[in-house]
Motif scaffolding. Sequence first.
Motif, PDB file in Angstrom:
ATOM      1  N   UNK A 176       4.360  -5.367   4.382  1.00 47.64           N
ATOM      2  CA  UNK A 176       4.045  -3.942   4.391  1.00 47.64           C
ATOM      3  C   UNK A 176       5.148  -3.216   3.635  1.00 47.64           C
ATOM      4  N   UNK A 177       4.842  -2.006   3.175  1.00 48.09           N
ATOM      5  CA  UNK A 177       5.787  -1.243   2.372  1.00 48.09           C
ATOM      6  C   UNK A 177       7.135  -1.093   3.096  1.00 48.09           C
ATOM      7  N   UNK A 178       7.118  -0.714   4.360  1.00 49.29           N
ATOM      8  CA  UNK A 178       8.357  -0.479   5.110  1.00 49.29           C
ATOM      9  C   UNK A 178       9.233  -1.724   5.188  1.00 49.29           C
ATOM     10  N   UNK A 179       8.610  -2.875   5.411  1.00 51.41           N
ATOM     11  CA  UNK A 179       9.374  -4.129   5.476  1.00 51.41           C
ATOM     12  C   UNK A 179       9.974  -4.461   4.117  1.00 51.41           C
ATOM     13  N   UNK A 180       9.212  -4.211   3.072  1.00 46.36           N
ATOM     14  CA  UNK A 180       9.713  -4.455   1.724  1.00 46.36           C
ATOM     15  C   UNK A 180      10.877  -3.525   1.398  1.00 46.36           C
ATOM     16  N   UNK A 181      10.747  -2.275   1.801  1.00 44.47           N
ATOM     17  CA  UNK A 181      11.810  -1.275   1.558  1.00 44.47           C
ATOM     18  C   UNK A 181      13.096  -1.682   2.283  1.00 44.47           C
ATOM     19  N   UNK A 182      12.975  -2.168   3.515  1.00 40.02           N
ATOM     20  CA  UNK A 182      14.163  -2.608   4.258  1.00 40.02           C
ATOM     21  C   UNK A 182      14.792  -3.848   3.623  1.00 40.02           C
ATOM     22  N   UNK A 183      13.962  -4.706   3.052  1.00 44.59           N
ATOM     23  CA  UNK A 183      14.468  -5.932   2.425  1.00 44.59           C
ATOM     24  C   UNK A 183      15.205  -5.643   1.128  1.00 44.59           C
ATOM     25  N   UNK A 184      14.639  -4.767   0.310  1.00 41.30           N
ATOM     26  CA  UNK A 184      15.228  -4.448  -0.999  1.00 41.30           C
ATOM     27  C   UNK A 184      16.200  -3.286  -0.786  1.00 41.30           C
ATOM     28  N   UNK A 192       0.791  -8.942 -11.093  1.00 44.83           N
ATOM     29  CA  UNK A 192       1.780  -9.800 -10.447  1.00 44.83           C
ATOM     30  C   UNK A 192       1.704  -9.619  -8.932  1.00 44.83           C
ATOM     31  N   UNK A 193       1.391  -8.398  -8.507  1.00 42.59           N
ATOM     32  CA  UNK A 193       1.317  -8.035  -7.090  1.00 42.59           C
ATOM     33  C   UNK A 193      -0.054  -7.429  -6.813  1.00 42.59           C
ATOM     34  N   UNK A 194      -0.588  -7.747  -5.642  1.00 42.91           N
ATOM     35  CA  UNK A 194      -1.826  -7.095  -5.210  1.00 42.91           C
ATOM     36  C   UNK A 194      -1.495  -6.162  -4.052  1.00 42.91           C
ATOM     37  N   UNK A 195      -2.253  -5.092  -3.969  1.00 46.13           N
ATOM     38  CA  UNK A 195      -2.068  -4.072  -2.923  1.00 46.13           C
ATOM     39  C   UNK A 195      -3.348  -4.018  -2.114  1.00 46.13           C
ATOM     40  N   UNK A 196      -3.214  -4.190  -0.807  1.00 48.75           N
ATOM     41  CA  UNK A 196      -4.369  -4.109   0.086  1.00 48.75           C
ATOM     42  C   UNK A 196      -4.198  -2.907   0.994  1.00 48.75           C
ATOM     43  N   UNK A 209      -6.703   2.573   7.330  1.00 54.85           N
ATOM     44  CA  UNK A 209      -6.501   2.845   8.752  1.00 54.85           C
ATOM     45  C   UNK A 209      -5.608   4.057   8.924  1.00 54.85           C
ATOM     46  N   UNK A 210      -5.634   4.608  10.124  1.00 51.47           N
ATOM     47  CA  UNK A 210      -4.710   5.671  10.503  1.00 51.47           C
ATOM     48  C   UNK A 210      -3.946   5.143  11.708  1.00 51.47           C
ATOM     49  N   UNK A 211      -2.611   5.087  11.643  1.00 47.80           N
ATOM     50  CA  UNK A 211      -1.776   5.415  10.497  1.00 47.80           C
ATOM     51  C   UNK A 211      -2.024   4.434   9.350  1.00 47.80           C
ATOM     52  N   UNK A 212      -1.676   4.859   8.125  1.00 40.88           N
ATOM     53  CA  UNK A 212      -1.955   4.012   6.966  1.00 40.88           C
ATOM     54  C   UNK A 212      -1.271   2.653   7.060  1.00 40.88           C
ATOM     55  N   UNK A 213      -2.010   1.636   6.639  1.00 44.50           N
ATOM     56  CA  UNK A 213      -1.455   0.277   6.586  1.00 44.50           C
ATOM     57  C   UNK A 213      -1.793  -0.301   5.221  1.00 44.50           C
ATOM     58  N   UNK A 214      -0.742  -0.644   4.474  1.00 43.36           N
ATOM     59  CA  UNK A 214      -0.883  -1.215   3.143  1.00 43.36           C
ATOM     60  C   UNK A 214       0.001  -2.445   3.064  1.00 43.36           C
ATOM     61  N   UNK A 215      -0.555  -3.537   2.564  1.00 45.48           N
ATOM     62  CA  UNK A 215       0.203  -4.767   2.357  1.00 45.48           C
ATOM     63  C   UNK A 215       0.329  -5.041   0.867  1.00 45.48           C
ATOM     64  N   UNK A 216       1.447  -5.635   0.500  1.00 46.37           N
ATOM     65  CA  UNK A 216       1.672  -6.089  -0.871  1.00 46.37           C
ATOM     66  C   UNK A 216       1.847  -7.599  -0.828  1.00 46.37           C
TER      67      UNK A 216
END
Length: 123
Positions: free
Chosen positions: A40-48, A68-72, A76-83
Amino acid sequence: MKANNTEITPFICGLDAALRVVGGKWKPLVLYFLDDGPKRYGALKRSVRGVSDKMLIQQLKELEAHRIVSRTDYKEVPPRVDYALTPLGRSLADALRPLCMWGEENSDTIAAALAVHERRSSS
């Protein structure tokens, strides 16, 4: 070569092609952290660590545009997006793995060289 009415400069070599896709400070790190699986975006942000929201979003959009990357978006509410890495992205992450190992094996030498360079630059 043209794509969408935009002139594309021919690649000098394969490295030139690869660097046009993965060039920059943050893209290789995004690939590294997505190599473990979708995030998820938040996990990626914490990693980088150190990347701004604006820059991470821009880098993700570019990686998505280069397939190179797919976005799903789960709509949903709250928004959930995976990369996640696409098959092309997975092959690129595989190609970067030896560079990562080289960095790990030589991190002490690299840190020492960077420290010397920093001291010389600040003098």
